[in-house]
Design a protein around this motif. Sequence first.
Motif, mmCIF file in Angstrom:
data_model
loop_
_atom_site.group_PDB
_atom_site.id
_atom_site.type_symbol
_atom_site.label_atom_id
_atom_site.label_comp_id
_atom_site.label_asym_id
_atom_site.label_seq_id
_atom_site.Cartn_x
_atom_site.Cartn_y
_atom_site.Cartn_z
ATOM 1 N N PHE A 196 -7.176 10.132 -7.600
ATOM 2 C CA PHE A 196 -6.131 10.844 -8.315
ATOM 3 C C PHE A 196 -6.270 10.632 -9.826
ATOM 4 O O PHE A 196 -6.189 11.575 -10.606
ATOM 5 C CB PHE A 196 -4.779 10.334 -7.806
ATOM 6 C CG PHE A 196 -3.598 11.035 -8.391
ATOM 7 C CD1 PHE A 196 -3.186 12.262 -7.898
ATOM 8 C CD2 PHE A 196 -2.887 10.457 -9.434
ATOM 9 C CE1 PHE A 196 -2.095 12.906 -8.436
ATOM 10 C CE2 PHE A 196 -1.792 11.100 -9.973
ATOM 11 C CZ PHE A 196 -1.393 12.326 -9.478
ATOM 12 N N SER A 256 -5.724 6.661 -4.783
ATOM 13 C CA SER A 256 -5.135 6.542 -6.126
ATOM 14 C C SER A 256 -6.205 6.670 -7.202
ATOM 15 O O SER A 256 -6.006 7.367 -8.203
ATOM 16 C CB SER A 256 -4.434 5.191 -6.280
ATOM 17 O OG SER A 256 -3.462 5.032 -5.289
ATOM 18 N N LEU A 257 -7.331 5.994 -6.994
ATOM 19 C CA LEU A 257 -8.417 6.076 -7.978
ATOM 20 C C LEU A 257 -8.905 7.526 -8.098
ATOM 21 O O LEU A 257 -9.159 8.020 -9.203
ATOM 22 C CB LEU A 257 -9.585 5.166 -7.580
ATOM 23 C CG LEU A 257 -9.332 3.655 -7.628
ATOM 24 C CD1 LEU A 257 -10.567 2.900 -7.171
ATOM 25 C CD2 LEU A 257 -8.923 3.205 -9.018
ATOM 26 N N GLN A 299 1.077 3.885 -3.147
ATOM 27 C CA GLN A 299 0.874 5.309 -2.882
ATOM 28 C C GLN A 299 2.050 6.125 -3.412
ATOM 29 O O GLN A 299 1.870 7.176 -4.018
ATOM 30 C CB GLN A 299 0.702 5.504 -1.372
ATOM 31 C CG GLN A 299 0.532 6.928 -0.930
ATOM 32 C CD GLN A 299 -0.700 7.552 -1.543
ATOM 33 O OE1 GLN A 299 -1.565 6.846 -2.046
ATOM 34 N NE2 GLN A 299 -0.761 8.867 -1.528
ATOM 35 N N VAL A 320 -1.582 -0.081 -9.337
ATOM 36 C CA VAL A 320 -2.833 -0.141 -8.581
ATOM 37 C C VAL A 320 -3.541 -1.469 -8.841
ATOM 38 O O VAL A 320 -3.997 -2.147 -7.918
ATOM 39 C CB VAL A 320 -3.749 1.055 -8.935
ATOM 40 C CG1 VAL A 320 -5.160 0.850 -8.409
ATOM 41 C CG2 VAL A 320 -3.162 2.341 -8.391
ATOM 42 N N VAL A 352 1.956 6.247 -7.229
ATOM 43 C CA VAL A 352 0.926 7.127 -7.774
ATOM 44 C C VAL A 352 1.301 8.601 -7.600
ATOM 45 O O VAL A 352 1.051 9.420 -8.468
ATOM 46 C CB VAL A 352 -0.448 6.815 -7.133
ATOM 47 C CG1 VAL A 352 -1.473 7.866 -7.485
ATOM 48 C CG2 VAL A 352 -0.929 5.455 -7.582
ATOM 49 N N GLN A 397 0.829 -1.210 0.000
ATOM 50 C CA GLN A 397 0.000 0.000 0.000
ATOM 51 C C GLN A 397 0.857 1.252 0.000
ATOM 52 O O GLN A 397 0.552 2.225 -0.685
ATOM 53 C CB GLN A 397 -0.937 0.006 1.223
ATOM 54 C CG GLN A 397 -1.792 -1.221 1.361
ATOM 55 C CD GLN A 397 -2.756 -1.419 0.207
ATOM 56 O OE1 GLN A 397 -3.176 -0.462 -0.431
ATOM 57 N NE2 GLN A 397 -3.119 -2.655 -0.071
ATOM 58 N N ALA A 428 -5.400 3.826 0.462
ATOM 59 C CA ALA A 428 -4.346 4.146 -0.504
ATOM 60 C C ALA A 428 -4.854 3.913 -1.923
ATOM 61 O O ALA A 428 -4.569 4.699 -2.833
ATOM 62 C CB ALA A 428 -3.112 3.288 -0.232
ATOM 63 N N ILE A 429 -5.624 2.846 -2.112
ATOM 64 C CA ILE A 429 -6.178 2.555 -3.436
ATOM 65 C C ILE A 429 -7.268 3.567 -3.789
ATOM 66 O O ILE A 429 -7.309 4.082 -4.909
ATOM 67 C CB ILE A 429 -6.743 1.111 -3.483
ATOM 68 C CG1 ILE A 429 -5.622 0.077 -3.278
ATOM 69 C CG2 ILE A 429 -7.488 0.856 -4.775
ATOM 70 C CD1 ILE A 429 -4.608 0.024 -4.395
#
Lengths: 306, 313
Positions: B140, B137-138, A245, A277, A248, A241, B133-134
């Motif tokens: 973003f 990201s999505l 992060q 991701v 990204v 994770q 965190a996911i």
Amino acid sequence: MTSQSAAVLKKKSDRKKMGMKARENVYQGILWIFLIVLALTMILPFLYVVILSFTDSTAYQAGKLILWPEKWSTEAYQLILSGDGFMNALKSTLFITVIGTPLSVIINAGLAYMLSKPIPGKGFFNKYVMFTMLFSAGMVPNFMNIKQLGLIDNYFAMILPSLCGAWTIMVMRSFFQSLPVDLEEAAKIDGCGPLKIFARIVIPLSKPMLATMTLFAFVSYWNMYFNCVMYITSTAKQTLQVYVQKVVLSSTVSDVVDLSMDLATTVPQEVMRMAAVVVVVLPILIIYPFLQKYFQSGMMVGAVKG
Amino acid sequence: MAKKKVKYKATNKTLRQQIYEFRWIYFLGIPGLIILLLMNYMPMRNLIMAFQDYNPHLGILKSPWVGLEHFQTLFQDDKFYNMLKNTLIISGLSLLTFPAPVILALIMNEVRNAKFKKFIQTSVYLPHFLSWAIVASLTFFLLSTEQGFVNKVAEMMGNEPTAYLFSSKWIYVIIVVQSLWKSVGWGSIVYLAAIAGIDQSLYEAAKMDGANRFQCMWKITLPSIMPTVMVMLILRMGTIISVDFEQVFLMNNAMVKQQLEVFEVYIYNNSIASGSTQYSYTTAIGIFKSVINTGLVLLTNWITNRKGYEGVM
């Protein structure tokens, strides 16, 4: 005369029934449209990321909207999977998940089983567990504690804090309390010791509940983020994770990906980010269907009420 | 206490004999008790840092005592009030989305086709299992200024891109929508279970009286699940001083620092992240939050018990 009016009445009621049926169909139609739109908002963002992650670098133009790539390629995945960044993060996440998940379920189940028995001091132990739900020392005291235990930059700094939870223990306890006592009594008469009863009777009877708890524990370890940020100092030990992060948000994705070969320049950063991701979410998507079975069971309700 | 003694006597066993009898049961529970001691109780001794001027070189035992000085600073600190304000804004806005899972459950309950219902449930529960965190990201990928989906669409239609993630106006909306997206499906489970427990004969009787489905929903389903809704609302009110810290932490950036600085974000940035400069002060902030939190939990428990809702839980 009477038969005629009866026929008219029947026709009327038929028409009324048909009208109701049509109305019901319209009603169901509206519900379906609303729910499909809702489901799409849940799925589409992820689908968009999946599709784009397969875009070939030659077909990608920064800043241009792509919904369906002209040319497909798995080069982003090859880069991500061959990078040391991903491999280290995967190792670290796998370690805490593989150790943490079974340990968490066993320890919680043991404590919950103890609290479900009429032992001396039960009231005290119940309060001991409940109090952790009521009051938390807070971030800095927790951090200092990990430091005092010498666990900074140790995998166990991520495993131990989420091992036991009052909520899990309470849900498990009420499940054990609801089990029929006859079987345990019978086993006792046959000369089974408490440990054997727990392993051979209680655990097999609690399989659905334990499966649910295992999946929750798995998800919580797989999604480990902030304990890693706080307690882990070396990049090689960061979890997936934290890695995703960084990928990204970083402006130099190839550094985070940490390639063993020097290929990074060809694949667009955005595509690499999306591939990262997808790779990190994939295991959750794989175990997700197994969760389904338990969605409507009482256990989940207890879970939500938390 | 006296009662318990009577109980022990009734079994003709001393306390020691009883403990001996259950020795293997204790054995099963001890690892958990130790973990809770190590991870939940031991940190509490570090709370004394809040009453000291903690110096990492001197350690907790030798750092000078300052009494309640940090708490006095706290209540005069503008930043503290900003943190409180931000927390209450985010919690308050999230509270507006409270009816969403109730409505979703009511709508899902109206669907006749079982397979379709299952498909919808599967998709709306999914976001609950994704990490922040996911989700960040999505977000973003959807909203970033140059690469984001929304801005690409806007650009195609000839509009200027908007920096949603850096906008103090948009950031609260983003936070609330993220929470809603992640939790609306999962939150509806408890109401679906409550609906499943409603006596079906009520609906049959209403149908006999010519009630339509909307009337059934409004006059039977909703009142029947109202106790559950009330309990969930009370419990939700009990967490008004907390926000989902990981989410806020991940959405933070220099442009929205003022809007997203909640308690834990400040605590983290000024203690662990910056290398032990303000350990004592941030511990004091943590104590303030924990005490308010505990008070609210006790209050909500008291309310739910007094109202006779305990059967619902």
